[in-house]
Every structure is written in C-alpha cells, then in structure tokens.
Design an enzyme around this catalytic site. Structure first.
Site, short mmCIF file in Angstrom:
data_model
loop_
_atom_site.label_atom_id
_atom_site.label_comp_id
_atom_site.label_asym_id
_atom_site.label_seq_id
_atom_site.Cartn_x
_atom_site.Cartn_y
_atom_site.Cartn_z
CG HIS A 31 -3.26 -1.16 -6.37
ND1 HIS A 31 -3.88 0.43 -5.66
CD2 HIS A 31 -3.40 -2.18 -6.79
CE1 HIS A 31 -3.92 -0.87 -4.10
NE2 HIS A 31 -3.90 -1.85 -5.33
NE ARG A 81 -3.74 -1.24 0.20
CZ ARG A 81 -4.57 -2.11 -0.67
NH1 ARG A 81 -3.29 -2.61 -1.37
NH2 ARG A 81 -5.77 -2.88 -0.62
CD GLU A 129 -2.97 2.93 -5.23
OE1 GLU A 129 -1.82 3.15 -4.73
OE2 GLU A 129 -4.55 2.56 -5.52
P1 NAI Z 1 -1.15 -11.74 5.17
O1 NAI Z 1 -2.12 -10.89 5.45
O2 NAI Z 1 -1.19 -12.39 4.45
O3 NAI Z 1 0.51 -11.43 5.02
C1 NAI Z 1 0.90 -10.13 5.85
C2 NAI Z 1 1.91 -10.21 6.15
O4 NAI Z 1 2.55 -9.52 6.84
C3 NAI Z 1 1.66 -11.26 7.88
O5 NAI Z 1 2.93 -11.98 7.53
C4 NAI Z 1 1.66 -10.33 9.30
O6 NAI Z 1 2.84 -10.46 9.92
C5 NAI Z 1 3.03 -9.37 8.53
N1 NAI Z 1 2.95 -8.05 9.39
C6 NAI Z 1 1.81 -7.20 9.68
N2 NAI Z 1 2.03 -6.27 10.21
C7 NAI Z 1 3.73 -5.95 9.68
C8 NAI Z 1 4.52 -5.03 10.72
N3 NAI Z 1 4.32 -4.06 10.58
N4 NAI Z 1 6.22 -5.58 9.41
C9 NAI Z 1 5.61 -6.13 8.73
N5 NAI Z 1 5.47 -7.79 8.81
C10 NAI Z 1 3.25 -7.65 9.23
O7 NAI Z 1 -1.34 -10.79 3.57
P2 NAI Z 1 -0.89 -10.51 2.52
O8 NAI Z 1 -2.37 -11.76 1.36
O9 NAI Z 1 0.52 -11.30 2.17
O10 NAI Z 1 -0.69 -9.21 1.22
C11 NAI Z 1 -0.15 -8.38 2.10
C12 NAI Z 1 -0.25 -7.02 1.04
O11 NAI Z 1 -0.84 -6.69 0.28
C13 NAI Z 1 -2.09 -6.52 1.62
O12 NAI Z 1 -2.34 -6.54 2.72
C14 NAI Z 1 -2.10 -5.73 0.73
O13 NAI Z 1 -1.97 -4.34 1.38
C15 NAI Z 1 -1.10 -5.71 -0.71
N6 NAI Z 1 -2.09 -6.53 -1.73
C16 NAI Z 1 -2.38 -5.09 -3.00
C17 NAI Z 1 -2.42 -5.91 -3.77
C18 NAI Z 1 -2.31 -5.36 -4.92
O14 NAI Z 1 -2.03 -5.29 -6.51
N7 NAI Z 1 -1.12 -3.86 -5.63
C19 NAI Z 1 -3.12 -7.00 -4.26
C20 NAI Z 1 -3.31 -7.71 -3.04
C21 NAI Z 1 -2.86 -7.58 -1.70
#
Ligand code: NAI
Length: 333
Positions: free
Chosen positions: A299, A231, A260
C-alpha cells in the site's frame, strides 16, 4: 482545539507543530484503536491515516469529538454514517496524489511487462542469464481502466504516452474527456474480455465489493494482467488465486490486499478475539505471495515525498476550516 494525530512520522509532527501553533496537539505513532483511544478521550478532532479504523466502538469513547480528518483520499476506514448520526464531520484529502498513484500503477505494469522483479533478484546474485526474462511491449496493447476519476485519468494519459489503446469503464461517463484523452468507454464485461492489462481505480464500497469475482474473472482474456492500486476488497482474492493457479491470468500486481492490515500485523492472530473469517483472507494473501508472476507492494502507491507534503498541507487547511467554522470542499458528504 485539542487534536489527536495518529500514524505520524517525526518530520510530519514537527511540521504540524509549526503550522498549528494555536492548537493543543497530541501525537501518536500508532493507529487509533481501542487501546490508544483511551489516551485521547477529550479531543475535539482526530487526524488519522488508513490503518485507524474509526468505528462505532471508537466513536462512542470520544464524547467531545467534532471532526475526523483523514490524511487520505479513501475513507472506507471511517464509519461515516455513524459520524453523521453523532454530528461529527469527516474530512478527507481528495486530490493529493493522482499523478503519484498513476505513476506507481505504471511502475507495477512495467515491472510485470519487463520482469524487473525477477531480473533484480537474479543480478544481485551475480547471475546475468536472460532465461525466462523475456517481456512484452506496452505499445499497441489494450489497457482497460476501471474508474476514470482523478487517478484513472492520469493513468489514461500516461498510457497514451506508451502508445497503448485505452478502454474504460465508469458508472459516470465524460465524453469530452474521452475525446480529449483518446480513450473509449466500454461495458464492464467487454472491458474484461478485451483488455491485455486491467487496472482498477474505482472506490471501494458496497457496490464495488468483489467487483472482480469468481464469476466474471473467467471473462478476462487468457493471459491478461490485473493491476490493483485501489482497494483490496475490489477483487475477490480467492478468485484471483484460482485464476493465477490455473494460468488464466498472466500475472497480477497489487498495491492493496483484502484485509491487508492483518498480513502487516500477523501478531493479531494470537489475540483470542481474532475473527475466524479473516483467517481465510490471510491464507489467500500468503498464497498470492508464492506466485512469481505476482508483484505486491505494501500500500505504497501514495508514498512520494511530494504527495505527503500535499497531504499535510491539505490536512492543515481542513483543520483550520473547522476552527473558523468555514465551509470546506473536503467535507465528506
Ligand atoms: P475518484 O473519486 O476521483 O474516482 C473514482 C472513479 O471511479 C469515479 O470516476 C467514479 O465515477 C468511478 N466509479 C465509482 N463506482 C464505480 C464502479 N462501480 N465501477 C466503475 N467505476 C466506478 O477517486 P480517485 O482519486 O481516482 O481514487 C480512486 C481510488 O484509489 C480511491 O477510492 C482509493 O481507494 C484508491 N487510492 C489508493 C491509493 C494507494 O496508495 N494505493 C492512494 C489514493 C487512492
């Protein structure tokens, strides 16, 4: 149930009509905002994508609303606390695109490492010179992954295929996983100091707002690259622009930008209600566009044929779980 769908393409509309025949569906190409909400004041469910901001003002107009179903993983565009207060359930699509976003992350990394964007620009003009097109190998380089969740894990797997060294920072540690995938956990500052490429895959929330900021960006190894498909708000844009201008960073590749939606719809600037504080972001985003070592995609990381199909199928399951009042694992708690 009466369901309002926003930000949909024609093929998606046709698919939903076929699969949700029992319900009364209304479709909108635009996002749900204070104007479009006037057309759906009696709906039971709204299904939205990222550009619909479900805030207090919108919720207060939807008196019958039982559920908000986002067709996305992140739900920071929804005021979940306010939904909870009003007993409105929120559903998301947690796992549609871990490989999809991870593949886009590597598309960005490779574009930077092999200067694909510059090569393309040159060859379409009939210029085949190699001047300033020398890249670097990924093999042996250190990739620092922030957030080892669904997407981060896939990124680690792909990086191993390139024979990169992978280090990771996460607030939760899974030592079995680190052994299995062959990466090492490290502290946040150590990750910044030791990575040749840093990639963000953590969620956006109060704790991760400007996770990379004016103070800690200085710790990043000189000439390292920063990738963000998580994000925009995870990185303080002003700090990023400064680090790029000073040459402290080798480059950046960003699928997401702070605020954005404004750069996408700059016509909002003409509105007398346009918040002045957003102007700074807009200027900073425009500055980012001027660097030739910065690649920005709109995005688009989630946007593969297969991922979109998975999103629709999960959305249908989420909606069906509401109508039959069955517990659903995609309920945001
Ligand atoms: P997820 O929930 O499976 O993984 C997120 C990880 O980040 C978890 O392991 C969590 O413990 C860790 N985390 C939480 N707070 C943290 C911190 N302060 N410092 C370090 N690690 C921390 O989420 P997933 O599915 O891997 O997605 C991650 C992010 O990707 C989403 O939150 C979303 O914002 C973004 N995303 C972007 C897309 C795009 O099209 N650009 C599409 C899908 C997701």
């Amino acid at each position: 149930m009466r369901i309002g769908f926003f930000e949909l393409e024609d093929w998606e509309e046709a698919y939903l009509k076929e699969k949700l025949k029992k319900h009364d569906l209304i479709f909108f190409k635009d996002e749900l905002n204070k104007k479009t909400v006037e057309n759906i004041r009696d709906v039971d469910v709204v299904s939205v994508f990222i550009y619909s901001k479900i805030n207090k003002q919108i919720l207060s107009k939807l008196k019958k609303l039982k559920a908000v179903v986002t067709r996305f993983t992140g739900f920071d565009h929804i005021n979940v606390k306010e939904c909870r207060k009003r007993k409105i359930s929120v559903f998301n699509v947690p796992n549609y695109g871990e490989n999809t976003v991870a593949e886009h992350t590597f598309a960005l990394i490779l574009a930077l490492s092999r200067k694909i964007h510059k090569s393309y620009e040159r060859t379409i003009r009939g210029n085949f010179s190699l001047e300033n097109l020398r890249g670097f190998d990924l093999k042996g380089k250190v990739l620092g992954i922030i957030g080892l969740g669904h997407i981060g894990k896939h990124v680690a797997r792909i990086a191993k295929g390139f024979e990169m060294k992978v280090i990771a920072y996460d607030v939760k540690k899974d030592h079995k996983l680190s052994k299995k995938l062959g990466f090492k956990y490290t502290g946040f500052n150590d990750l910044l100091k030791n990575s040749d490429i840093i990639t963000l895959h953590c969620p956006y929330n109060k704790k991760t707002h400007h996770l990379i900021n004016g103070k800690n960006i200085k710790l990043i190894k000189k000439g390292a690259y920063l990738i963000n498909t998580a994000r925009g708000g995870n990185i303080e844009t002003r700090a990023l622009v400064r680090a790029l201008a000073k040459g402290d960073l080798g480059g950046a590749a960003l699928d997401v930008l702070e605020e954005e939606s404004i750069i996408k719809e700059e016509v909002q600037l003409l509105s007398k209600n346009f918040p002045k504080e957003n102007l700074q972001n807009l200027v900073e985003n425009h500055l980012l566009l001027t660097f030739d070592n910065v690649i920005i995609t709109p995005h688009n990381a989630f946007n593969s044929k297969e991922a979109l199909q998975r999103i629709l199928d999960t959305t249908i399951k989420n909606i069906k779980s509401i109508s039959i009042k069955e517990p659903c694992k995609n309920l945001v708690k």
